[in-house]
Design a protein around this motif. Structure first.
Motif, PDB file in Angstrom:
ATOM      1  N   PRO A  30       0.794  -1.229   0.000  1.00  0.00           N
ATOM      2  CA  PRO A  30       0.000   0.000   0.000  1.00  0.00           C
ATOM      3  C   PRO A  30       0.835   1.292   0.000  1.00  0.00           C
ATOM      4  N   VAL A  31       2.101   1.217   0.384  1.00  0.00           N
ATOM      5  CA  VAL A  31       2.959   2.412   0.348  1.00  0.00           C
ATOM      6  C   VAL A  31       3.464   2.573  -1.081  1.00  0.00           C
ATOM      7  N   VAL A  32       3.145   3.696  -1.696  1.00  0.00           N
ATOM      8  CA  VAL A  32       3.421   3.909  -3.116  1.00  0.00           C
ATOM      9  C   VAL A  32       4.896   3.727  -3.454  1.00  0.00           C
ATOM     10  N   ALA A  33       5.786   4.280  -2.662  1.00  0.00           N
ATOM     11  CA  ALA A  33       7.214   4.181  -2.961  1.00  0.00           C
ATOM     12  C   ALA A  33       7.688   2.728  -2.949  1.00  0.00           C
ATOM     13  N   VAL A  34       7.228   1.961  -1.974  1.00  0.00           N
ATOM     14  CA  VAL A  34       7.598   0.548  -1.894  1.00  0.00           C
ATOM     15  C   VAL A  34       7.002  -0.210  -3.071  1.00  0.00           C
ATOM     16  N   ARG A  35       5.742   0.086  -3.388  1.00  0.00           N
ATOM     17  CA  ARG A  35       5.061  -0.582  -4.500  1.00  0.00           C
ATOM     18  C   ARG A  35       5.794  -0.352  -5.817  1.00  0.00           C
ATOM     19  N   GLN A  36       6.233   0.881  -6.065  1.00  0.00           N
ATOM     20  CA  GLN A  36       6.938   1.186  -7.311  1.00  0.00           C
ATOM     21  C   GLN A  36       8.252   0.418  -7.406  1.00  0.00           C
ATOM     22  N   VAL A  37       9.003   0.397  -6.333  1.00  0.00           N
ATOM     23  CA  VAL A  37      10.288  -0.310  -6.333  1.00  0.00           C
ATOM     24  C   VAL A  37      10.065  -1.810  -6.515  1.00  0.00           C
TER      25      VAL A  37
END
Length: 116
Positions: A28-35
């Motif tokens: 759910p955390v966008v930065a983690v999801r992108q990586v």
């Protein structure tokens, strides 16, 4: 945007990580999801040469029990990511189409018990 380096890894070492990577790419955390989506693309596109639907279909017997086991995880991020993964599978099927895998039908009662 972070770009992970191209990694070469044997498919046999990658297979046990696929359920965890599938959940992590829906964090759910966008930065983690992108990586994690970039990691998913790099690791799975290169050695296995398969689209996401193929990876889900081929590893569905290990992915579904992992998702069911983590539905009630005490960490909210893990629970939310698992729910997003289950939504993907329930709406698109394990093959990327509208077909449910027989394994999903087999585990549906347990999935519903844990969900409600």
């Amino acid at each position: 945007l972070y770009r992970p380096p191209v990694v070469s890894i044997q498919a046999s070492r990658l297979v046990p990580l696929i359920p965890m990577l599938f959940v992590a790419k829906n964090d759910p955390v966008v930065a983690v999801r992108q990586v994690m989506r970039e990691v998913w693309e790099q690791l799975l596109a290169n050695p296995l040469k398969q689209a996401e639907g193929g990876v889900l279909r081929d590893n569905f017997p290990s992915i579904l029990p992992y998702l069911i086991d983590n539905m009630l995880n005490p960490r909210w991020r893990e629970r939310e990511a698992v729910c997003i993964c289950l939504e993907t599978i329930l709406t698109r099927g394990s093959d990327g189409g509208q077909h449910w895998d027989p394994l999903l039908t087999k585990h549906l009662p347990l999935l519903l018990r844990k969900g409600f």
